[in-house]
Design an enzyme around this catalytic site. Structure first.
Site, PDB file in Angstrom:
ATOM      1  N   GLU A   1     -55.977 -29.804  39.199  1.00 57.17           N
ATOM      2  CA  GLU A   1     -55.072 -28.947  38.416  1.00 57.17           C
ATOM      3  C   GLU A   1     -54.904 -27.584  39.073  1.00 57.17           C
ATOM      4  O   GLU A   1     -53.959 -26.862  38.790  1.00 57.17           O
ATOM      5  CB  GLU A   1     -55.665 -28.691  37.019  1.00 57.17           C
TER       6      GLU A   1
ATOM      7  N   ASP B 277     -75.366 -30.657  42.502  1.00 55.92           N
ATOM      8  CA  ASP B 277     -76.798 -30.934  42.637  1.00 55.92           C
ATOM      9  C   ASP B 277     -77.149 -32.247  41.935  1.00 55.92           C
ATOM     10  O   ASP B 277     -76.680 -32.519  40.832  1.00 55.92           O
ATOM     11  CB  ASP B 277     -77.557 -29.773  41.972  1.00 55.92           C
TER      12      ASP B 277
HETATM   13  C1  NOJ Z   1     -81.743 -30.630  44.840  1.00 57.59           C
HETATM   14  C2  NOJ Z   1     -81.854 -29.211  45.283  1.00 57.59           C
HETATM   15  O1  NOJ Z   1     -81.323 -29.098  46.570  1.00 57.59           O
HETATM   16  C3  NOJ Z   1     -83.314 -28.854  45.208  1.00 57.59           C
HETATM   17  O2  NOJ Z   1     -83.578 -27.619  45.811  1.00 57.59           O
HETATM   18  C4  NOJ Z   1     -83.748 -28.885  43.773  1.00 57.59           C
HETATM   19  O3  NOJ Z   1     -85.130 -28.654  43.690  1.00 57.59           O
HETATM   20  C5  NOJ Z   1     -83.433 -30.223  43.128  1.00 57.59           C
HETATM   21  N1  NOJ Z   1     -82.125 -30.706  43.465  1.00 57.59           N
HETATM   22  C6  NOJ Z   1     -83.504 -30.119  41.626  1.00 57.59           C
HETATM   23  O4  NOJ Z   1     -82.430 -29.360  41.156  1.00 57.59           O
END
Ligand code: NOJ
Length: 572
Positions: A281, A232
């Site tokens: 790994e 993310d």
């Molecule tokens: C991207 C994620 O897909 C989204 O749903 C989220 O709100 C933001 N990153 C923050 O983590």
């Protein structure tokens, strides 16, 4: 807070089935041409009837995903979280939130998936934690000078009494990217940085404890048997030294055009190089997938250099409208950009953050990826089916977001009182209408929640529209005209014709304006894909024997008639 797994034996990482030569494995990595299905745990299947999807629910539906023919499943976060941002605010990275189940459920899910030949990719949220994370809570409690504060970005405010934020950065969800704290003695204190909601404080990745912790978290889930991570905000962890002002307002509009002091900084790549060593790994080709919103596909390619991650989402493709010239350009640029680094291109049309493509294509072009009007639904569905067949014919790996295989539209008329997207409640933020693509999946029956939960008439955390009874898995199964059967057939053909996902280029063929035609070579013969993006039927010489079409194409001795907004696959 971290849960312990009683049963110490771990499931094997390499799925038992689907290791056949017709996967990307034969060309150096299963992921190179994989079809990866995104499960949004809140909304996929509710095992206990509380209206919220959960891990046992997902587990019970794994055979559906096996039958759909996908290679892997990416699960959005299911970790312990106060759910300020639907789980992207993690309080404990090694625990399952009770609303989704337990670590034992996660273990059982991974095992079952492997037994069915499905790989499991989990979400990793390293840019920020929840404000309820133990580190952040201690940082607040211990006050200025606490070493825990070094793991986040705490700064004194500007102005006479520190009443102004430390810099001018704005949150992606709207408002300033800083929130002021209160010291343990009750006095107004320092500010902390949060690029997203105030409940999501950003980690300070210059602090070695943060890097160590995430290496340990990676190993925790790899030891559990997961096959990879979707990372993310992969472009956000490193901030420009000194956290310089941007000098402008309305910064959301700048995103995607330039490298920002908080996004796509070159320093992030050292993190991925260290993670790649850990992934390597482990046996069984474990992968990392970057959610990196960068200004250009060329910069996205930096994340998938040979010693970094394996894949990155192609958001430039997702953002392209239903237009032949624009599609051809983004396909070429995407393939050209990935070729030098040897990574496969990915293709994605929908996810949990954007309006579903059936609704995007139902509306006029240029409205972006957050759309609040249903538009012309029939048109949207026709184009969505055509777009999906195009995506599945391209070389590389394709991502399918749960429900797109049912042709689900966004729910654009959710009442405000049921909405949960945090940016809906903050002004001038991005993505305030993401709940519309997160409505629970209709599985069966004529009454909500349509098999999402075990009880007819039972709850679902977001209401499903009445017309979704006709879109359920049950309603579409066996209907050759349904979108579900189209996806099943397309993925099956892709599996039979490995050349569909393989390679790094397409050979464009001459085609009338508004039509795309390209050729791919396969072991068993060549393959042609035609896409008519116009609103009219277009006649072309039949490229070969029709394998599949999103809207029935007519073939006569005079040629092939490609219906408006349709894609067809041909064996030649
Ligand atoms: C991207 C994620 O897909 C989204 O749903 C989220 O709100 C933001 N990153 C923050 O983590």
């Amino acid at each position: 807070m971290t849960q312990n797994l009683a049963d110490a034996s771990r499931s094997a990482a390499v799925p038992a089935a689907r290791t056949a030569a017709n996967t990307g494995a034969s060309r150096g990595g299963w992921w190179r041409d994989a079809v990866i299905y995104q499960v949004y745990p809140r909304s996929f299947a509710d095992g206990n009837g509380d209206g919220m999807g959960d891990l046992p629910g997902i587990r019970s539906r794994l055979p559906y995903l096996r039958d759909l023919g996908v290679d892997a499943v990416w699960l959005s976060p299911f970790y312990a979280s106060p759910q300020a941002d639907a789980g992207y605010d993690v309080a404990d990275y090694r625990a399952v939130d009770p609303m989704f189940g337990t670590l034992l459920d996660a273990d059982a899910l991974i095992r079952d998936a492997h037994d069915l030949g499905l790989r499991i990719i989990v979400d990793l949220v390293p840019n920020h934690s929840s404000d309820q994370h133990e580190w952040f809570q201690r940082a607040l409690r211990e006050g200025p000078g606490s070493p825990l504060r070094e793991r986040y970005h705490f700064r004194p405010g500007k102005g006479e009494d520190g009443e102004l934020p430390p810099n001018d950065w704005e949150s992606i969800f709207g408002g300033p990217a800083w929130t002021r704290t209160t010291d343990p003695d009750g006095a107004p204190g320092d500010w902390y940085l949060h690029l997203f909601a105030p409940e999501q404080p950003d980690f300070n990745w210059d602090n070695p404890a943060v890097a160590d912790e995430f290496r340990s978290i990676l190993r925790f889930w790899l030891d559990m048997g997961v096959d990879g991570f979707r990372i993310d905000v992969a472009h956000g962890m490193v901030k420009a030294p000194g956290l310089p002002d941007l000098g402008s307002h309305d910064q959301l509009k700048l995103l995607g055009n330039d490298v920002m002091p908080f996004f796509d900084q070159d320093g992030v790549h050292a993190i991925y190089r260290s993670w790649r060593q850990i992934l390597d790994e482990y046996p069984g080709d474990r992968i990392g997938v970057a959610e990196a919103w960068t200004p250009t596909v060329q910069r996205t390619a930096n994340y998938v250099r040979p010693d970094e991650l394996h894949q990155a989402f192609n958001f430039q493709y997702l953002g392209t409208g239903w237009d032949a010239a624009a599609l051809r350009e983004v396909i070429d640029v995407s393939l050209d950009s990935m070729r030098p680094v040897g990574a496969p291109t990915t293709w994605v049309l929908s996810n949990h953050d954007v309006t579903r493509h059936a609704t995007r294509f139902a509306n006029p072009p240029g409205l972006g990826t957050q759309i609040r009007t249903p538009g012309d639904r029939a048109l949207g569905l026709r184009r969505a089916r055509a777009a999906s067949l195009l995506m599945l014919a391209l070389p590389g790996s394709a991502y399918v977001y749960q429900g797109e295989e049912l042709g689900l539209p966004d729910v654009t008329d959710l009442p405000d009182e049921v909405r949960q997207d945090p940016s809906f409640f903050r002004q001038a933020g991005q993505d305030g209408f993401r709940d519309g693509c997160r409505v629970p999946i209709p599985w069966s029956g004529t009454e909500a929640p349509y098999g999402f939960g075990p009880n007819a008439g039972g709850p679902s955390w977001l209401p499903q529209p009445a017309e979704w009874a006709h879109l359920s898995v049950e309603a579409q199964t066996g209907d050759p005209t349904s979108t579900l059967e189209l996806y099943r057939s397309a993925i099956a053909v892709r599996r039979e014709q490995p050349a569909l996902g393989a390679g790094t280029a397409v050979e464009w063929l001459p085609a009338p304006e508004g039509v795309l035609a390209f050729r791919r070579e396969s072991a068993g013969g060549a393959f042609v894909c035609t896409v008519n993006t116009t609103g009219e039927t277009v006649r072309i010489p039949a490229p070969g024997r029709m394998l599949l079409s999103s809207t029935e194409a007519v073939v006569t001795e005079n040629g092939a008639e490609l219906p408006a907004d349709s894609t067809a696959w041909w064996a030649v």
